[in-house]
Design a protein around this motif. Structure first.
Motif, short mmCIF file in Angstrom:
data_model
loop_
_atom_site.label_atom_id
_atom_site.label_comp_id
_atom_site.label_asym_id
_atom_site.label_seq_id
_atom_site.Cartn_x
_atom_site.Cartn_y
_atom_site.Cartn_z
N UNK A 434 0.71 -1.34 -0.20
CA UNK A 434 -0.07 0.01 0.42
C UNK A 434 0.60 1.00 0.03
N UNK A 435 0.19 2.09 -0.78
CA UNK A 435 1.38 3.37 -0.61
C UNK A 435 -0.04 4.38 -0.06
N UNK A 436 0.99 4.94 1.50
CA UNK A 436 0.30 6.01 2.19
C UNK A 436 0.40 6.87 1.65
N UNK A 437 -0.66 8.55 0.50
CA UNK A 437 -0.36 9.11 0.52
C UNK A 437 -0.32 10.65 0.88
N UNK A 438 -0.69 10.15 2.87
CA UNK A 438 -0.47 11.73 3.31
C UNK A 438 0.27 12.02 4.10
N UNK A 439 1.60 11.07 3.97
CA UNK A 439 3.08 11.32 4.85
C UNK A 439 3.37 12.53 4.34
N UNK A 440 2.90 13.45 4.24
CA UNK A 440 3.91 14.94 3.98
C UNK A 440 3.25 15.79 5.29
N UNK A 441 2.80 14.95 6.32
CA UNK A 441 2.23 15.51 7.35
C UNK A 441 3.59 14.08 8.21
N UNK A 442 4.44 14.76 9.09
CA UNK A 442 5.57 13.99 10.33
C UNK A 442 4.05 13.23 11.05
N UNK A 443 4.93 11.67 11.41
CA UNK A 443 4.40 10.63 12.84
C UNK A 443 5.17 10.94 13.77
N UNK A 444 6.15 10.34 12.60
CA UNK A 444 7.08 10.00 14.09
C UNK A 444 7.20 11.84 15.53
N UNK A 445 7.47 10.96 16.80
CA UNK A 445 7.60 12.08 17.69
C UNK A 445 8.50 12.68 17.43
N UNK A 446 9.50 12.43 17.34
CA UNK A 446 11.13 12.84 17.02
C UNK A 446 10.59 13.78 15.90
N UNK A 447 10.05 13.61 14.77
CA UNK A 447 9.76 14.33 13.82
C UNK A 447 8.88 16.05 13.68
N UNK A 448 7.66 15.11 14.81
CA UNK A 448 7.14 16.70 14.98
C UNK A 448 7.49 17.26 16.11
N UNK A 449 8.62 16.82 16.22
CA UNK A 449 8.94 18.22 17.74
C UNK A 449 9.96 18.68 17.02
N UNK A 450 10.41 18.28 16.63
CA UNK A 450 11.74 19.37 15.03
C UNK A 450 10.75 19.84 14.59
N UNK A 451 9.86 19.11 13.87
CA UNK A 451 8.46 20.64 13.21
C UNK A 451 8.26 21.92 14.26
N UNK A 452 7.62 21.02 15.51
CA UNK A 452 7.32 22.35 16.51
C UNK A 452 8.26 23.77 16.62
N UNK A 453 9.74 22.76 17.11
CA UNK A 453 10.76 23.47 17.94
C UNK A 453 11.38 24.50 16.55
N UNK A 454 11.46 24.81 15.34
CA UNK A 454 11.96 25.08 14.01
C UNK A 454 10.94 26.46 14.21
N UNK A 455 9.57 26.22 13.80
CA UNK A 455 8.22 26.89 13.76
C UNK A 455 8.59 27.41 15.63
N UNK A 456 9.27 27.69 16.14
CA UNK A 456 8.42 28.46 17.90
C UNK A 456 9.70 29.79 16.66
#
Length: 456
Positions: A434-456
């Protein structure tokens, strides 16, 4: 717009009518809905009607006959109404623009249908939808019956058109998949925007506004369903609508939102820490849901059954609930006991996915209609005899969305209270998996934390 694909779909329905013994198929688009005074809700066409016609105007009906005719009934051109409400195609232009054999003003519907039904073995229309369609069918059949002394022959069957069209809609062609990939891409970018925007003190409706802005900015028609933006304890309400609750440091925010693009839906859920960093208990349960989704994704492949992904996720979640102590071994027994008795449903009470397409919960059977019933778990702690879950095949599109929701209770340690987590992606079954079409939004916790840290 190239309407050859809609003509090809109509041909498939006509061929199915012939194979089933013949008849006339009748399909109406959705009705317009008044909101208040002289204001209407935004119009959205019926999905199956659009699937077969490519026509998005209200007050329209499509008629297909097993003899090969396709007829559209639609609003006539009206300069006065078009001044207020916008351009109409009109019956004169419809055959050339839509590829139907003929088109008539909607006012002719009740005059044209009884003669079309005369001598036909049956009439096909969608069961379980708007009551306007069966009401009109009954009216037309009464007219046919009233002409029996003149030699008219009454159709003897009324059959569900959904049984033909839903199976077609379940398998997406490349045109549909292109639209769905774009919808998933836009929605994923909207989730990223929301994560970057969210911070302690802002309110749920402000985060929702960021989602809606990104949907429209990138060309989507709007949300495919009411967006869920749930802060803190609200994340434990499965169908919570974005309200005015403030996002607070130390809490999670769950967003379940997707746009509609080219009439096709996306459906994505992400959960993230409001202050940009998961606490220990939050991270433990979040990583568990990630592992459950990975197990479900691995089980989503051709030849597997639709429910295999669900049971794969349930097994991972149940083991995690035992390991964390949210379910005690003394009270609930082994992993197999937890699954057999559905003890996991205290914290995970929904399925792991649904079909996706023109509708968020799209058309198509979930059970195999070609196989004999079997005895199997009912997911509620009991057993039932029912058809097995259907086999997955390339071209099917479904969501994969495990979650955990922990409400306060005397036997639940306070560190777990009000943790609501769901992770949802849109998957198309391919020849390999299967192909996950929506993985343009991060899933793993480390990736989410990095994205939000960069946005601060």
């Amino acid at each position: 717009m190239d309407h050859s694909m809609y003509a090809a779909r109509r041909t498939r329905v006509i061929e199915a009518l012939r194979a089933a013994g013949g008849g006339v198929a009748v399909l109406a688009t959705a009705p317009e809905r008044q909101r208040n005074a002289d204001n209407h809700h935004p119009f959205r066409h019926d999905s199956s009607f659009y699937y077969l016609s490519g026509f998005a105007e209200p007050e329209s009906w499509l008629v297909l006959t097993s003899t090969g005719r396709s007829l559209l009934f639609c609003r006539p051109r009206d300069a006065e109404r078009e001044l207020w409400d916008g351009y109409r195609l009109g019956p004169e232009a419809a055959p050339g623009e839509l590829g139907v054999d003929e088109a008539h003003p909607i006012s002719r519907l009740d005059d044209e249908l009884p003669p079309l039904l005369n001598g036909q073995p049956g009439v096909w229309f969608p069961f379980g939808g708007s009551q306007e369609v069966p009401r009109r069918v009954t009216q037309w059949l009464d007219t046919v019956r009233s002409h029996e002394r003149m030699g008219w022959i009454m159709p003897t069957q009324q059959r569900d058109l959904n049984s033909l069209v839903d199976e077609m809609r379940l398998f997406k062609d490349e045109h549909e998949l292109a639209l769905m990939r774009r919808a998933a891409q836009i929605s994923a970018q909207a989730h990223v925007r929301a994560m970057r925007f969210a911070r302690p003190g802002c309110r749920e409706y402000e985060v929702e506004a960021e989602l809606l802005h990104e949907f429209r900015r990138q060309g989507a028609s709007g949300p495919a369903y009411g967006s869920i933006v749930a802060a803190g304890r609200n994340a434990c309400v499965l169908h919570y609508e974005a309200g005015d609750a403030p996002l607070q440091a130390g809490e999670l925010c769950l967003i379940d939102a997707g746009c509609e693009y080219g009439s096709y839906a996306s459906d994505i859920t992400r959960t993230f820490p409001v202050n940009g960093r998961f606490s220990g208990p939050q991270r433990e349960l979040y990583d568990l849901v990630v592992a459950a989704q990975e197990a479900a994704v691995a089980a989503t492949r051709p030849g597997a059954r639709k429910q295999d992904g669900h049971w794969a996720a349930v097994r991972v979640l149940s083991q995690g609930l035992l390991d964390t102590g949210l379910l005690s071994r003394d009270a609930h027994g082994s992993l197999d006991d937890v699954i057999e008795r559905a003890a996991y449903r205290r914290y995970y009470m929904h399925g792991t996915g649904h079909w996706l397409g023109l509708d968020v919960h799209d058309a198509g059977d979930y059970l195999s209609q070609a196989e004999a019933p079997v005895d199997q778990p009912d997911g509620m702690g009991g057993r039932r005899t029912s058809k097995p879950s259907r086999l997955l095949l390339p071209g099917m599109v479904l969501t994969i969305e495990p979650g955990l929701y922990v409400r306060p209770a005397p036997d639940v340690p306070e560190r777990w209270w009000h943790i609501g987590i769901r992770i949802e992606d849109d998957a198309v079954v391919t020849a390999e998996g299967c192909e996950l079409m929506s993985r343009g939004a991060p899933v793993r916790a480390d990736e989410i934390e990095a994205l939000m840290r960069d946005a601060r």
